[in-house]
Design a protein around this motif. Structure first.
Motif, PDB file in Angstrom:
ATOM      1  N   GLN A 201     -23.456  -7.882 -17.081  1.00 55.77           N
ATOM      2  CA  GLN A 201     -22.163  -7.588 -16.485  1.00 55.77           C
ATOM      3  C   GLN A 201     -21.378  -6.686 -17.419  1.00 55.77           C
ATOM      4  O   GLN A 201     -20.402  -7.088 -18.040  1.00 55.77           O
ATOM      5  CB  GLN A 201     -21.420  -8.902 -16.236  1.00 55.77           C
ATOM      6  CG  GLN A 201     -20.317  -8.780 -15.209  1.00 55.77           C
ATOM      7  CD  GLN A 201     -19.968 -10.123 -14.617  1.00 55.77           C
ATOM      8  OE1 GLN A 201     -20.842 -10.950 -14.401  1.00 55.77           O
ATOM      9  NE2 GLN A 201     -18.707 -10.345 -14.353  1.00 55.77           N
ATOM     10  N   TRP A 202     -21.807  -5.420 -17.511  1.00 56.25           N
ATOM     11  CA  TRP A 202     -21.228  -4.467 -18.458  1.00 56.25           C
ATOM     12  C   TRP A 202     -20.288  -3.513 -17.739  1.00 56.25           C
ATOM     13  O   TRP A 202     -20.532  -3.112 -16.606  1.00 56.25           O
ATOM     14  CB  TRP A 202     -22.332  -3.671 -19.155  1.00 56.25           C
ATOM     15  CG  TRP A 202     -23.132  -4.502 -20.121  1.00 56.25           C
ATOM     16  CD1 TRP A 202     -23.408  -5.829 -20.033  1.00 56.25           C
ATOM     17  CD2 TRP A 202     -23.758  -4.040 -21.310  1.00 56.25           C
ATOM     18  NE1 TRP A 202     -24.162  -6.231 -21.097  1.00 56.25           N
ATOM     19  CE2 TRP A 202     -24.398  -5.160 -21.894  1.00 56.25           C
ATOM     20  CE3 TRP A 202     -23.844  -2.810 -21.941  1.00 56.25           C
ATOM     21  CZ2 TRP A 202     -25.113  -5.064 -23.076  1.00 56.25           C
ATOM     22  CZ3 TRP A 202     -24.552  -2.713 -23.107  1.00 56.25           C
ATOM     23  CH2 TRP A 202     -25.177  -3.831 -23.686  1.00 56.25           C
ATOM     24  N   GLU A 223     -29.542 -14.700 -10.005  1.00 54.28           N
ATOM     25  CA  GLU A 223     -29.059 -13.681  -9.077  1.00 54.28           C
ATOM     26  C   GLU A 223     -27.864 -14.170  -8.268  1.00 54.28           C
ATOM     27  O   GLU A 223     -27.012 -13.384  -7.881  1.00 54.28           O
ATOM     28  CB  GLU A 223     -30.192 -13.255  -8.145  1.00 54.28           C
ATOM     29  CG  GLU A 223     -31.367 -12.605  -8.866  1.00 54.28           C
ATOM     30  CD  GLU A 223     -32.470 -12.213  -7.907  1.00 54.28           C
ATOM     31  OE1 GLU A 223     -32.319 -12.517  -6.699  1.00 54.28           O
ATOM     32  OE2 GLU A 223     -33.467 -11.612  -8.352  1.00 54.28           O
ATOM     33  N   ASN A 224     -27.795 -15.490  -7.987  1.00 52.81           N
ATOM     34  CA  ASN A 224     -26.694 -16.016  -7.186  1.00 52.81           C
ATOM     35  C   ASN A 224     -25.441 -16.153  -8.046  1.00 52.81           C
ATOM     36  O   ASN A 224     -25.471 -16.743  -9.127  1.00 52.81           O
ATOM     37  CB  ASN A 224     -27.084 -17.385  -6.608  1.00 52.81           C
ATOM     38  CG  ASN A 224     -26.038 -17.905  -5.651  1.00 52.81           C
ATOM     39  OD1 ASN A 224     -25.394 -17.133  -4.946  1.00 52.81           O
ATOM     40  ND2 ASN A 224     -25.853 -19.215  -5.619  1.00 52.81           N
ATOM     41  N   TYR A 225     -24.333 -15.592  -7.576  1.00 48.56           N
ATOM     42  CA  TYR A 225     -23.084 -15.604  -8.344  1.00 48.56           C
ATOM     43  C   TYR A 225     -21.932 -15.882  -7.401  1.00 48.56           C
ATOM     44  O   TYR A 225     -21.683 -15.136  -6.448  1.00 48.56           O
ATOM     45  CB  TYR A 225     -22.881 -14.260  -9.041  1.00 48.56           C
ATOM     46  CG  TYR A 225     -21.600 -14.149  -9.839  1.00 48.56           C
ATOM     47  CD1 TYR A 225     -21.354 -14.990 -10.909  1.00 48.56           C
ATOM     48  CD2 TYR A 225     -20.639 -13.201  -9.512  1.00 48.56           C
ATOM     49  CE1 TYR A 225     -20.182 -14.886 -11.648  1.00 48.56           C
ATOM     50  CE2 TYR A 225     -19.467 -13.086 -10.246  1.00 48.56           C
ATOM     51  CZ  TYR A 225     -19.250 -13.929 -11.313  1.00 48.56           C
ATOM     52  OH  TYR A 225     -18.091 -13.824 -12.036  1.00 48.56           O
ATOM     53  N   THR A 247     -15.331 -11.924  -5.577  1.00 49.38           N
ATOM     54  CA  THR A 247     -16.073 -10.933  -6.354  1.00 49.38           C
ATOM     55  C   THR A 247     -17.539 -11.315  -6.537  1.00 49.38           C
ATOM     56  O   THR A 247     -18.255 -10.628  -7.252  1.00 49.38           O
ATOM     57  CB  THR A 247     -15.425 -10.761  -7.738  1.00 49.38           C
ATOM     58  OG1 THR A 247     -15.435 -12.016  -8.422  1.00 49.38           O
ATOM     59  CG2 THR A 247     -13.984 -10.283  -7.604  1.00 49.38           C
ATOM     60  N   GLY A 248     -17.974 -12.405  -5.912  1.00 55.71           N
ATOM     61  CA  GLY A 248     -19.365 -12.829  -6.025  1.00 55.71           C
ATOM     62  C   GLY A 248     -20.226 -12.230  -4.932  1.00 55.71           C
ATOM     63  O   GLY A 248     -19.827 -11.288  -4.234  1.00 55.71           O
ATOM     64  N   ALA A 607     -16.461  -9.334 -11.886  1.00 49.80           N
ATOM     65  CA  ALA A 607     -17.385  -8.759 -10.915  1.00 49.80           C
ATOM     66  C   ALA A 607     -18.782  -9.352 -11.061  1.00 49.80           C
ATOM     67  O   ALA A 607     -19.149  -9.884 -12.108  1.00 49.80           O
ATOM     68  CB  ALA A 607     -17.435  -7.243 -11.077  1.00 49.80           C
ATOM     69  N   ALA A 608     -19.544  -9.247 -10.006  1.00 47.77           N
ATOM     70  CA  ALA A 608     -20.924  -9.728 -10.036  1.00 47.77           C
ATOM     71  C   ALA A 608     -21.779  -8.787 -10.879  1.00 47.77           C
ATOM     72  O   ALA A 608     -21.583  -7.568 -10.851  1.00 47.77           O
ATOM     73  CB  ALA A 608     -21.481  -9.819  -8.619  1.00 47.77           C
ATOM     74  N   PRO A 609     -22.738  -9.306 -11.652  1.00 45.48           N
ATOM     75  CA  PRO A 609     -23.605  -8.438 -12.467  1.00 45.48           C
ATOM     76  C   PRO A 609     -24.428  -7.505 -11.578  1.00 45.48           C
ATOM     77  O   PRO A 609     -24.851  -7.862 -10.481  1.00 45.48           O
ATOM     78  CB  PRO A 609     -24.502  -9.433 -13.211  1.00 45.48           C
ATOM     79  CG  PRO A 609     -23.784 -10.733 -13.139  1.00 45.48           C
ATOM     80  CD  PRO A 609     -23.027 -10.730 -11.855  1.00 45.48           C
ATOM     81  N   THR A 610     -24.641  -6.294 -12.068  1.00 48.44           N
ATOM     82  CA  THR A 610     -25.457  -5.338 -11.336  1.00 48.44           C
ATOM     83  C   THR A 610     -26.929  -5.634 -11.562  1.00 48.44           C
ATOM     84  O   THR A 610     -27.316  -6.271 -12.540  1.00 48.44           O
ATOM     85  CB  THR A 610     -25.148  -3.907 -11.795  1.00 48.44           C
ATOM     86  OG1 THR A 610     -25.441  -3.797 -13.203  1.00 48.44           O
ATOM     87  CG2 THR A 610     -23.677  -3.584 -11.576  1.00 48.44           C
TER      88      THR A 610
END
Length: 660
Positions: A201-202, A223-225, A247-248, A607-610
């Motif tokens: 999550q950069w 992967e689930n957020y 934001t998930g 935010a959710a990680p890419t």
């Protein structure tokens, strides 16, 4: 083979430029001239020669083209894959950003494991991966400020403690600086390699940074957020408005609750789809100094963005109601202190804002206002200043209750008064008399006694002249002399006295500093004489993490620009999100203003990680899950050496004149 940066391909444009130079190169033929009379004709023929010519096989040209091609290739930072061993220096970069405090969802079926955070998962993986390492270990903490926690550690017990003591950093994370620091630490070390443990999550790109050692990225978290965030919150009039976002990457049902000074004032339930934002509005049931908007109900994975606070802005204006027959000096001094003054003329005039409105001509002629009880002003004052006798009509009923809820400053008014034995003023230590001497003014006759329960602040000739204390739960100030009887209003210390009195009666009103990111610089108005200060947690995560304790979280004693020990106006916000009070202290500073600050985590961490790798392109990163332990061997240095050899060869060819 791989390429570190395709941007170096732009330098290959130098090759056609070299070819263009040779195409435009003019060719001259040696021509014997038997007489100088023919030289003019030869010169004209030479000038008429066409610039374009057929390329010829020249060694100098081929060496220049080869050098340009190798230079462009070297700037692309090519490398070769090679098998990496387990020895050598291992640099571990641990991501401790705010998003690492989110609940790990790697094992959703296991309730005990699901309660672990991503940072807990990171610690387990780091300890497991380095248990069998036989080389030196370096740990870099990637947070607001990159920090080398352990350097070339050989003691495994010390290494384990350093990993276990990692804590979440809610400040804006310096990703680029952390990778640059890791590269600098690993540079020149034998068989060095870097492993980055992160949730991906950069908020910054680092794929363009020159890293000369093998780098491996290990992802933390599933992967689930699930996460809902309060993005905006504020109050306007009688309403409170907030913006809540999902934001998930999964739908959520959350409760939104509004509270004021700890009392619930409203709630609402929202169902949000991924990426959806909703505005919630509440009608505030009653006024409060601090409002809190919280997300309740179904918990999400990331709790640092579930609270927001709203409060008055910095330096809320002090409202003063002046009951007086008219005193220009006092009224002007009150305004100079920053107070908002409303004057009620005790001689019969109606309440006036800033002393502008006067009684109507009819009222003055008939005198009806003198017997009337004036209507209450629209706003409750913070301070009531009474100069002279308070009319009996204002001492009971609605006026009596209304005035009893404000700080009272009574000036003179007693008929029984007499001159003191001498004019010498003696001051006691008190905020009202700070920075004053009052040795020159003449105060006039003093009343016979001060109100009970008040402490003498100044005495003249051994008799009380100024007293301060508490009455009916409110601060009270008493002047035992009439301002019109002496020359105190004409003295240069009079505005300072009035300012001190207003500040003390209003309780050293501070206000709100707004909202700031953890670890960011905040401008704070510093009280004169403040020597130290602290951030005290009041509500939110900071208060709950400390188990409700209100001890100091961060000392803020700094040196001022002159080299003294005063406080600097620029202070660093606390590291844990929540509501804080900035409290100052110093010798003789008993009533310094208190300022509130809403500390939030970096918004980008919500935010959710890419899915993409945040450090390097996917083709350049080894697949750790598949057991690929390859490392990168850079080719930049060998290519640079080859370019130097070609340039030396080119110089030798040029000196021999083989290409001319």
């Amino acid at each position: 083979m791989g390429i570190g940066s395709w941007a170096g391909l732009w330098f290959a444009l130098g090759i056609p430029l070299i070819l263009m130079m040779y195409l435009l190169k003019r060719k001259f033929i040696d021509t014997p001239v038997p007489s100088h009379l023919l030289w003019k004709r030869v010169l004209e023929n030479t000038e008429a020669n066409r610039p374009w010519q057929k390329l010829r096989n020249r060694l100098l040209m081929w060496l220049q083209i080869l050098a340009a091609a190798l230079l462009a290739f070297a700037l692309m930072r090519p490398f070769l894959w090679a098998e990496a061993g387990t020895g050598g220096t291992l640099v571990v970069v641990a991501d401790v950003s705010a998003s690492m405090s989110a609940v790990s969802a790697l094992e959703p079926n296991n309730s005990e494991a699901s309660a672990q955070t991503r940072l807990d998962e990171l610690k387990r993986e780091v300890l497991a991966d380095t248990r069998q390492a036989d080389g030196a270990l370096t740990l870099i903490r990637m947070g607001g400020t990159p920090q080398v926690v352990a350097s070339a550690a050989d003691d495994r017990a010390a290494w384990n403690r350093a990993v276990e003591e990692l804590e979440t950093d809610y400040a804006r994370t310096s990703y680029r600086e952390a990778i640059s620091l890791a590269s600098a630490v690993a540079e020149g070390q034998k068989d060095a390699r870097i492993i980055v443990y992160t949730d991906g999550q950069w908020s910054e790109r680092v794929d363009d940074l020159p890293v000369s050692v093998p780098v491996e990225v290990r992802r933390i978290g599933g992967e689930n957020y699930r996460n809902a965030s309060i993005e905006q919150f504020g109050t306007e009039g009688s309403r409170a408005v907030g913006v809540v976002a999902n934001t998930g990457n999964s739908a959520l049902e959350v409760g939104v609750e509004l509270s004021g000074d700890g009392k619930a004032q409203g709630n609402e339930t929202l169902t949000l789809q991924p990426g959806e934002r909703r505005t919630v509005t509440f009608d505030r049931a009653e006024a409060a100094e601090v409002y809190r908007l919280s997300l309740t109900g179904q918990s999400d994975d990331y709790a640092a963005d579930d609270d927001a606070f709203a409060f008055p802005e910095t330096g809320g204006t002090v409202k003063v109601l002046l009951l007086s027959d008219g005193n220009l000096f006092l009224e002007k001094a009150l305004r100079l202190s920053g107070a908002e003054v409303t004057r009620l003329d005790l001689s019969g005039n109606v309440p006036t804002a800033d002393g502008d409105a006067e009684a109507s001509e009819t009222e003055k002629d008939t005198g009806t206002t003198a017997s009337k009880t004036p209507s209450l002003p629209e706003e409750q004052p913070d301070i009531v200043v009474v100069e002279g006798e308070l009319p009996a009509a204002l001492q009971s009923g609605a006026w009596g209750e209304w005035l009893g809820s404000a700080a009272l400053w009574k000036i003179g008014g007693e008929e029984a008064s007499r001159q003191p034995g001498n004019r010498r003023a003696e001051l006691n230590a008190h905020p009202v008399t700070r920075y004053l001497s009052l040795s020159e003014p003449y105060f006039g006759p003093l009343t016979e006694g001060k109100p009970e329960g008040l402490q003498t602040v100044m005495s003249i000739g051994g008799r009380p002249a100024i007293a301060a204390g508490m009455e009916n739960g409110q601060r009270a100030l008493w002047f035992g002399f009439n301002l019109q009887s002496g020359d105190l209003p004409l003295n240069s210390e009079f505005p300072v006295l009035v300012s001190n009195a207003t500040t003390w009666l209003s309780g050293g009103r501070g206000g709100g500093l707004g909202r700031a990111v953890s670890g960011a610089a905040v401008e704070v108005p510093i009280a004169t004489g403040a020597e130290s200060a602290l951030w005290r947690p009041l509500q939110g995560a900071a208060f709950e993490i400390n188990n409700g304790a209100t001890e100091a979280v961060n000392e803020n004693q700094t040196s001022d620009s002159s080299g003294g020990t005063g406080l600097a106006s620029s202070q660093i916000a606390p590291g844990i999100p929540g509501l804080y009070a900035f409290e100052q202290s110093g010798n003789g500073l008993d009533d310094a203003p208190v300022y509130l600050l809403d500390v939030r985590a970096d918004a980008s961490e919500s935010a959710a990680p890419t899915a993409e790798n945040p450090v390097f392109a996917a083709a350049e990163v080894p697949n750790a899950a598949a057991g690929d332990h390859r490392s990168r061997l850079p080719l930049t240095i060998p290519l640079a050496a080859l370019i130097v050899v070609i340039m030396l060869t080119e110089w030798g060819v040029y000196r021999r004149g083989r290409s001319i």
